[in-house]
Write an enzyme that holds these catalytic residues in place. Structure first.
Site, PDB file in Angstrom:
ATOM      1  N   ARG A  59       0.841  -1.207   0.000  1.00  0.00           N
ATOM      2  CA  ARG A  59       0.000   0.000   0.000  1.00  0.00           C
ATOM      3  C   ARG A  59       0.878   1.260   0.000  1.00  0.00           C
ATOM      4  O   ARG A  59       0.552   2.249  -0.654  1.00  0.00           O
ATOM      5  CB  ARG A  59      -0.950  -0.010   1.205  1.00  0.00           C
ATOM      6  CG  ARG A  59      -1.904  -1.213   1.140  1.00  0.00           C
ATOM      7  CD  ARG A  59      -3.016  -1.117   2.131  1.00  0.00           C
ATOM      8  NE  ARG A  59      -3.768   0.104   1.943  1.00  0.00           N
ATOM      9  CZ  ARG A  59      -4.488   0.674   2.897  1.00  0.00           C
ATOM     10  NH1 ARG A  59      -4.544   0.141   4.086  1.00  0.00           N
ATOM     11  NH2 ARG A  59      -5.144   1.782   2.657  1.00  0.00           N
ATOM     12  N   HIS A 112      -7.101   7.519  11.513  1.00  0.00           N
ATOM     13  CA  HIS A 112      -6.613   6.139  11.384  1.00  0.00           C
ATOM     14  C   HIS A 112      -5.113   6.082  11.124  1.00  0.00           C
ATOM     15  O   HIS A 112      -4.592   5.064  10.670  1.00  0.00           O
ATOM     16  CB  HIS A 112      -7.388   5.391  10.287  1.00  0.00           C
ATOM     17  CG  HIS A 112      -8.814   5.094  10.663  1.00  0.00           C
ATOM     18  ND1 HIS A 112      -9.761   4.652   9.769  1.00  0.00           N
ATOM     19  CD2 HIS A 112      -9.457   5.173  11.864  1.00  0.00           C
ATOM     20  CE1 HIS A 112     -10.918   4.477  10.397  1.00  0.00           C
ATOM     21  NE2 HIS A 112     -10.768   4.802  11.657  1.00  0.00           N
ATOM     22  N   CYS A 123       9.699   3.182  22.291  1.00  0.00           N
ATOM     23  CA  CYS A 123       9.891   4.547  22.819  1.00  0.00           C
ATOM     24  C   CYS A 123       8.710   5.466  22.500  1.00  0.00           C
ATOM     25  O   CYS A 123       8.639   6.583  22.998  1.00  0.00           O
ATOM     26  CB  CYS A 123      11.191   5.158  22.297  1.00  0.00           C
ATOM     27  SG  CYS A 123      11.150   5.665  20.569  1.00  0.00           S
ATOM     28  N   CYS A 142      15.361   5.775  19.337  1.00  0.00           N
ATOM     29  CA  CYS A 142      15.952   5.112  20.514  1.00  0.00           C
ATOM     30  C   CYS A 142      17.023   4.094  20.133  1.00  0.00           C
ATOM     31  O   CYS A 142      17.706   3.557  21.014  1.00  0.00           O
ATOM     32  CB  CYS A 142      14.871   4.461  21.375  1.00  0.00           C
ATOM     33  SG  CYS A 142      14.062   3.036  20.631  1.00  0.00           S
ATOM     34  N   GLY A 179     -17.100  10.072   0.512  1.00  0.00           N
ATOM     35  CA  GLY A 179     -16.443   8.825   0.091  1.00  0.00           C
ATOM     36  C   GLY A 179     -16.138   7.864   1.216  1.00  0.00           C
ATOM     37  O   GLY A 179     -15.072   7.258   1.232  1.00  0.00           O
ATOM     38  N   THR A 180     -17.084   7.726   2.129  1.00  0.00           N
ATOM     39  CA  THR A 180     -16.888   6.737   3.200  1.00  0.00           C
ATOM     40  C   THR A 180     -18.144   5.889   3.317  1.00  0.00           C
ATOM     41  O   THR A 180     -19.259   6.397   3.205  1.00  0.00           O
ATOM     42  CB  THR A 180     -16.498   7.428   4.537  1.00  0.00           C
ATOM     43  OG1 THR A 180     -16.436   6.432   5.558  1.00  0.00           O
ATOM     44  CG2 THR A 180     -17.441   8.527   4.948  1.00  0.00           C
ATOM     45  N   SER A 181     -17.931   4.574   3.549  1.00  0.00           N
ATOM     46  CA  SER A 181     -19.041   3.624   3.470  1.00  0.00           C
ATOM     47  C   SER A 181     -19.935   3.615   4.703  1.00  0.00           C
ATOM     48  O   SER A 181     -20.964   2.950   4.713  1.00  0.00           O
ATOM     49  CB  SER A 181     -18.498   2.211   3.227  1.00  0.00           C
ATOM     50  OG  SER A 181     -17.624   1.859   4.272  1.00  0.00           O
ATOM     51  N   LEU A 206     -20.245   7.981  -4.161  1.00  0.00           N
ATOM     52  CA  LEU A 206     -20.573   7.407  -5.470  1.00  0.00           C
ATOM     53  C   LEU A 206     -21.926   6.723  -5.413  1.00  0.00           C
ATOM     54  O   LEU A 206     -22.717   6.779  -6.351  1.00  0.00           O
ATOM     55  CB  LEU A 206     -19.484   6.397  -5.840  1.00  0.00           C
ATOM     56  CG  LEU A 206     -19.343   5.977  -7.282  1.00  0.00           C
ATOM     57  CD1 LEU A 206     -19.135   7.169  -8.193  1.00  0.00           C
ATOM     58  CD2 LEU A 206     -18.175   5.003  -7.418  1.00  0.00           C
ATOM     59  N   GLU A 207     -22.183   6.067  -4.304  1.00  0.00           N
ATOM     60  CA  GLU A 207     -23.462   5.374  -4.088  1.00  0.00           C
ATOM     61  C   GLU A 207     -23.783   5.478  -2.602  1.00  0.00           C
ATOM     62  O   GLU A 207     -22.926   5.852  -1.809  1.00  0.00           O
ATOM     63  CB  GLU A 207     -23.350   3.905  -4.515  1.00  0.00           C
ATOM     64  CG  GLU A 207     -22.199   3.176  -3.849  1.00  0.00           C
ATOM     65  CD  GLU A 207     -21.877   1.829  -4.476  1.00  0.00           C
ATOM     66  OE1 GLU A 207     -22.504   1.450  -5.473  1.00  0.00           O
ATOM     67  OE2 GLU A 207     -20.998   1.149  -3.914  1.00  0.00           O
TER      68      GLU A 207
HETATM   69  P1  OAD Z   1     -14.673   2.114   2.231  1.00  0.00           P
HETATM   70  O1  OAD Z   1     -13.847   1.408   1.223  1.00  0.00           O
HETATM   71  O2  OAD Z   1     -15.363   1.312   3.258  1.00  0.00           O
HETATM   72  O3  OAD Z   1     -15.766   2.963   1.466  1.00  0.00           O
HETATM   73  C1  OAD Z   1     -15.439   3.696   0.337  1.00  0.00           C
HETATM   74  C2  OAD Z   1     -16.628   4.528  -0.045  1.00  0.00           C
HETATM   75  O4  OAD Z   1     -16.214   5.368  -1.096  1.00  0.00           O
HETATM   76  C3  OAD Z   1     -17.824   3.720  -0.542  1.00  0.00           C
HETATM   77  O5  OAD Z   1     -18.980   4.156   0.125  1.00  0.00           O
HETATM   78  C4  OAD Z   1     -17.877   4.039  -2.030  1.00  0.00           C
HETATM   79  O6  OAD Z   1     -19.205   4.140  -2.511  1.00  0.00           O
HETATM   80  C5  OAD Z   1     -17.216   5.392  -2.085  1.00  0.00           C
HETATM   81  N1  OAD Z   1     -16.553   5.711  -3.358  1.00  0.00           N
HETATM   82  C6  OAD Z   1     -15.854   4.884  -4.174  1.00  0.00           C
HETATM   83  N2  OAD Z   1     -15.373   5.548  -5.238  1.00  0.00           N
HETATM   84  C7  OAD Z   1     -15.770   6.834  -5.097  1.00  0.00           C
HETATM   85  C8  OAD Z   1     -15.598   8.017  -5.873  1.00  0.00           C
HETATM   86  N3  OAD Z   1     -14.903   8.036  -7.015  1.00  0.00           N
HETATM   87  N4  OAD Z   1     -16.180   9.157  -5.428  1.00  0.00           N
HETATM   88  C9  OAD Z   1     -16.893   9.167  -4.262  1.00  0.00           C
HETATM   89  N5  OAD Z   1     -17.081   8.086  -3.495  1.00  0.00           N
HETATM   90  C10 OAD Z   1     -16.529   6.933  -3.897  1.00  0.00           C
HETATM   91  O7  OAD Z   1     -13.728   3.230   2.854  1.00  0.00           O
HETATM   92  P2  OAD Z   1     -13.840   3.956   4.256  1.00  0.00           P
HETATM   93  O8  OAD Z   1     -15.253   4.268   4.588  1.00  0.00           O
HETATM   94  O9  OAD Z   1     -12.858   5.047   4.252  1.00  0.00           O
HETATM   95  O10 OAD Z   1      -9.844   1.410   8.488  1.00  0.00           O
HETATM   96  O11 OAD Z   1     -13.321   2.811   5.228  1.00  0.00           O
HETATM   97  C11 OAD Z   1     -13.262   3.066   6.597  1.00  0.00           C
HETATM   98  C12 OAD Z   1     -12.137   2.284   7.210  1.00  0.00           C
HETATM   99  O12 OAD Z   1     -12.276   0.892   6.907  1.00  0.00           O
HETATM  100  C13 OAD Z   1     -10.759   2.599   6.660  1.00  0.00           C
HETATM  101  O13 OAD Z   1     -10.192   3.760   7.205  1.00  0.00           O
HETATM  102  C14 OAD Z   1      -9.987   1.392   7.056  1.00  0.00           C
HETATM  103  C15 OAD Z   1     -10.964   0.339   6.607  1.00  0.00           C
HETATM  104  O14 OAD Z   1     -10.853  -0.884   7.216  1.00  0.00           O
HETATM  105  C16 OAD Z   1      -8.762   0.918   9.057  1.00  0.00           C
HETATM  106  O15 OAD Z   1      -7.855   0.417   8.413  1.00  0.00           O
HETATM  107  C17 OAD Z   1      -8.757   1.042  10.553  1.00  0.00           C
END
Ligand code: OAD
Length: 238
Positions: A59, A112, A123, A142, A179-181, A206-207
């Site tokens: 990554r 995160h 340390c 350290c 952009g968070t699920s 996106l959705e």
């Molecule tokens: P997710 O991968 O769970 O969700 C991504 C979101 O982005 C989804 O709702 C998609 O619909 C949306 N998406 C995808 N492409 C897009 C675009 N071009 N424009 C707008 N939206 C778009 O990602 P996060 O919600 O960030 O945690 O995930 C939360 C956490 O789960 C992360 O920080 C990570 C993961 O496990 C840790 O590692 C602790």
């Protein structure tokens, strides 16, 4: 006119910069193919650190070539406007990439963690870390080996800066999730707190996210288009 806006971003804001998301409705995200508990949990790191470090090495390598997109840049312009109005943009991200910073955002709250940093469990100090990370690496602070890990939050660990986040949310007149699920807490619960405080809420995705019904407004489409359009409306409303 909005003065204080709280933005929470997730993997979707970086999707068009070429970084993969974790979840989508087609099961094509990283966690649709791989098991997060084997790669991104404190138990996994304790049981099999080499596998976990190799996953984050990949990554980190992906991040090297990634560039911010129009959504990241729009948030920089928005912050400047809010600052001129005497307010502020609080930018909290669940992303461990540095694309908000590359675009020019300052004071980004990485709840995160940040993959371009490593932390020494012996340390507690942070170091910039651009290369692969190995169990035997020595802490630059350290000088001891065996304590280095990526500065990221894993399942089973507490997100960072929660007190700062709570404080900023209380002063916001708009909460926007981009952009968070809505699948991972506590971030997925910020909208509930905003609702309880009577703060307006908007989902940009996106959705529809898992918690979409909790938002008072929703805008759907790629972040590189929807975020600049939304930000422009806020900027011109003044
Ligand atoms: P997710 O991968 O769970 O969700 C991504 C979101 O982005 C989804 O709702 C998609 O619909 C949306 N998406 C995808 N492409 C897009 C675009 N071009 N424009 C707008 N939206 C778009 O990602 P996060 O919600 O960030 O945690 O995930 C939360 C956490 O789960 C992360 O920080 C990570 C993961 O496990 C840790 O590692 C602790």
């Amino acid at each position: 006119m909005k003065r204080n806006i709280f933005v929470l971003t997730g993997a979707g804001v970086s999707a068009e910069s070429g970084l993969g998301t974790f979840r989508d409705k087609r099961g094509e995200g990283i966690w649709g193919r791989l098991d997060p508990m084997k790669l991104s949990s404190i138990e996994a790191f304790e049981n099999d650190p080499e596998t976990v470090l190799a996953f984050y090495d990949l990554r980190r390598r992906d991040m090297r070539d990634a560039k911010p997109n129009a959504a990241h840049f729009a948030l920089v312009r928005l912050a400047a406007t809010l600052s001129q109005r005497g307010g502020a943009l609080t930018l909290v991200t669940q992303n461990i990439d540095d694309l908000h910073e590359q675009a020019g955002s300052r004071n980004v709250i990485h709840m995160h963690g940040e993959l371009l940093k490593a932390r020494c469990d012996l340390c507690g100090k942070l170091s910039e870390w651009l290369d692969d990370l190995h169990v035997a690496d020595v802490c630059p602070h350290c000088g001891r080996a065996g304590g280095m890990r990526p500065h990221v939050v894993w399942f089973g660990e507490m997100p960072l800066y929660m007190d700062d986040i709570e404080r900023a949310l209380r002063h916001a007149d708009l909460f926007v999730a981009i952009g968070t699920s809505g699948a991972v807490y506590p971030a997925a619960g910020f909208v509930l707190e905003a609702n309880a405080m009577g703060i307006e809420t908007c989902e940009i995705n996106l959705e529809s996210a898992d918690n979409a019904d909790l938002f008072s407004e929703a805008r759907y489409g790629p972040a590189s288009e929807t975020v600049p359009a939304w930000a422009e409306e806020i900027v011109s409303d003044g």
